[in-house]
Structures are given as structure tokens and as C-alpha cells.
Design a protein around this motif. Sequence first.
Motif, short mmCIF file in Angstrom:
data_model
loop_
_atom_site.label_atom_id
_atom_site.label_comp_id
_atom_site.label_asym_id
_atom_site.label_seq_id
_atom_site.Cartn_x
_atom_site.Cartn_y
_atom_site.Cartn_z
N ASP A 32 117.09 47.64 77.55
CA ASP A 32 115.92 46.98 78.12
C ASP A 32 116.06 46.75 79.63
O ASP A 32 115.35 45.92 80.21
N THR A 33 116.95 47.49 80.27
CA THR A 33 117.13 47.35 81.72
C THR A 33 115.83 47.71 82.44
O THR A 33 115.23 48.76 82.16
N PRO A 34 115.35 46.88 83.37
CA PRO A 34 114.10 47.18 84.10
C PRO A 34 114.18 48.51 84.84
O PRO A 34 115.27 48.97 85.21
N LEU A 35 113.02 49.11 85.07
CA LEU A 35 112.96 50.46 85.63
C LEU A 35 113.63 50.54 87.00
O LEU A 35 114.39 51.48 87.27
N GLN A 42 112.35 59.58 90.86
CA GLN A 42 111.20 59.63 89.95
C GLN A 42 110.92 58.24 89.36
O GLN A 42 109.76 57.84 89.23
N GLN A 43 111.98 57.51 89.05
CA GLN A 43 111.81 56.16 88.49
C GLN A 43 111.30 55.17 89.53
O GLN A 43 110.54 54.26 89.20
N ASP A 44 111.74 55.33 90.78
CA ASP A 44 111.30 54.41 91.85
C ASP A 44 111.38 55.13 93.19
O ASP A 44 112.46 55.24 93.78
N ARG A 46 126.18 44.19 86.50
CA ARG A 46 126.85 45.49 86.34
C ARG A 46 126.46 46.46 87.46
O ARG A 46 127.31 47.21 87.96
N VAL A 47 125.20 46.43 87.86
CA VAL A 47 124.77 47.32 88.95
C VAL A 47 125.40 46.89 90.27
O VAL A 47 125.88 47.73 91.05
N GLU A 48 125.42 45.58 90.54
CA GLU A 48 126.05 45.09 91.77
C GLU A 48 127.55 45.37 91.76
O GLU A 48 128.14 45.73 92.79
N LEU A 49 128.17 45.21 90.61
CA LEU A 49 129.60 45.47 90.48
C LEU A 49 129.90 46.95 90.70
O LEU A 49 130.89 47.31 91.36
#
Length: 402
Positions: free
Chosen positions: A232-235, A267-269, A206-209
Motif C-alpha cells: 500500500d505504499t503511496p505512488l 511514469q509514476q511521478d 525505508r525510502v529515506e534509509l
Amino acid sequence: MNPLQVGLVFLLAGTLLLSGCSSEPPIDDLLEQGRAAIKAEDWTEVRRLKNVLADRENADVETQFLEANLYMNVLNYQKVMERVGTIAGDKRIREDCMLLAVHCFTAVQDMPSAMRTLEELVMEFPDNVDAHRLLIAHYYDFGALQRAMQHCERVSELAPKDPRPDRLMGLISKDFEKHELAITHYLESLRRAPNDPEFDQQNEIRVELAEVYIRMRKYQDAKQQLQELSEDTPLRLNAMANAYLAECAMALGDFGEAESRIQLAIQQDATLPNGHTVLGILSMQTGKPEEARNALERAAELDPSNDRVFFQLSNVLRQLGETALAEQALARHEEIKTLKLEYIELNVRAAQQTDDDGIRVQIAQIAEKLGDLEAAISWYSGALGINPENKTARERLIQLTK
């Protein structure tokens, strides 16, 4: 019936009964039982069946086939190949023997023989999905992405519930900027995903799309995909999603939403290159050139192969009156674009010349210049898989993996 006839009847019945009690299962049945035990990894049963077959007449082929699998289980590749070389002509087991040979060649790093055997296998047995999957993995590692795509398409046909081939075809299409094709494959992978409980890459897809949709300026479609990410998507993936949502909001004129999203992403990364890139562009559009410069310089540090970052940085530097630095950034932008074009052209050649280790070394060297060390390692490894004596590939691989 006279006494003689009665005696003959009882004698015949006894003979038939004795024959029935002492009959042995056919050799082909024992072979199929052995195959089932191999699939279940019940090596005790495989060994028992091998011993049964060893005591039967005219069962040498079947016995050696089970022995070959037993030796494969303990990684004795020489013994496997000794048996496979003797029995591979038998049509009943030829397909299995060829796969055993492939695994042996791969284990001893004889990739030319492994690839040649796999290609022969799919020519003789075009519906062998395992062989196609192995070819996908090897061609992808060698950088022969068009060949990998061909076998992905075949696996997609043979395994219509498997989401993996379309997931990979989506990624390859995205990297080559074939946006419509990438969308088609990504959506097909998502459609199939519920059929496979072991497949857990829906969030990545979904993120790549969303990235592809943004490139096509389909911001609402991108937002829809990102809003469907699971809890539960990783940070880091969440950070990427928020950076893309900020980009969508900025394109749609909602600068307040864009600001909050991009700050959350960083903030997340804080090491996410696109987060700083989007912050830089947003700062430019909201009249904060110094903040834009800082953000884009940080993005360039994190992603030195992104020509888009250097182009934006050159614009900011020019706006700040830093003409010389602006020219340097623009020159780097042009250099990266040229390298990427050469990279794509060599990729096409690599797909056509699957046994050319020299092309793969050239691609690896370009990847190094672009700062993509992971890709460089992959290409150098691919070159060594074709030609283990390639000195340049071996030396650079040692340096990069220290």
C-alpha cells in the motif's frame, strides 16, 4: 452483662454504623478521580466531582484544579491561567498546572513564555515525556535541531517502545549528512514500529534509509530496504523507490534494469526531481548527451537547490560544446554549495541561540534563495514565535503564504 452495659454496646454500635454510612471519600481520592475523568475526557464527571469538592472544607485547590481543566476544555485561557496562577505551588498538581500554562501560552502565541515554562517543567520533572515531546516540536519548528535531538533522545529513553523520536533523529541526521547516525536511528525506529499500531511511517523510513545507504555506496543494503516496502505504499513514494533502485542498478552495472526502473519512476511521478536526475546521469553513461541534457534541465527546474544537478548539467553542456552555459551551470553549483554551508552554520548557531529571531530570518532568506519555500515559511514562523514584532519575518510570511 448488666442492662446498662448492653445499652452502651448497642449505642456504640449504632454510632459506628451511622458514622460509616455518612463518611465521605477523602479529598485526595476525589482529586485522583477527577484526574482520571480528565484523562478520559469525561467532562460531565469532572464537573460533578468539582461540585462535590466545592462543598467540602479545605478543598479550594482541588476545586480550582478541576475548574481549570474544565475551562481548558472550552478554550477559556484567561480563566485557566487565573486558577493555575493561584494553585500551581501545590506539589500534587504543579506538573499538571505547568502543562496547562504551556497550552495557554501556545494558544495565544506567547512562545517565549511557553518555551520558558516547558524548560522549567523538564528541570523540575525530568521524566515528563509530554513536556519533552512538546519541546521537540517547538525546537524543530524554530530550527533548533540540536536541541530537538536532545529531547528526542530523552523521549527515546522514557518511551522505549515509541518509534517516533528515532524516526525524527534519523531524518535530522540524514539532512546533516551524518550517515551512520541516521542509519542507527532509522533502524531503531523500524525495530520499534510493530509495537505501535498507529505508527504508519515505515515505508517513508525505508525510502529515506535507502537514500542514506546510496550516499554511502551500500547499494545492496539500499535495495534490501526498498524491497521491503508494503503493497500500500503511496505512488510518489513508489516512484522515489524506483528511482533509487535505478541508481543502485546503475552503480552495479546493470544498465538495462536501471533504464526500466527509471522509466517506471517517471511514469509514476513525472514531477519527481530525482527521477530526472538519475535519467540524466544514466543517459550520460550510456552515450546519450542530448537526452541527458533534457533530463537534467528538467531536474533543475523541479529542484533548483540541488547543486549535484547543476554539476552534472555543466558536464553535459561542456560535452555538447555549450561552454558558456556550462560555466553558468557550474557557477550555480558553486553558489548553492556556498549557501548550503552558510545554512548549516546558521543552523548550528540557531541551536545555540534559541531566542534569536534574527538568525532564523537569515536562515529563511537562504532557504528562499535555495528555492525551499516550505523551509523558509517554517523559519519565518519560528522567528515570529520568538519575536512577534519581527517586521521582515511577518512581511515575508505574508508574501509566501498568499
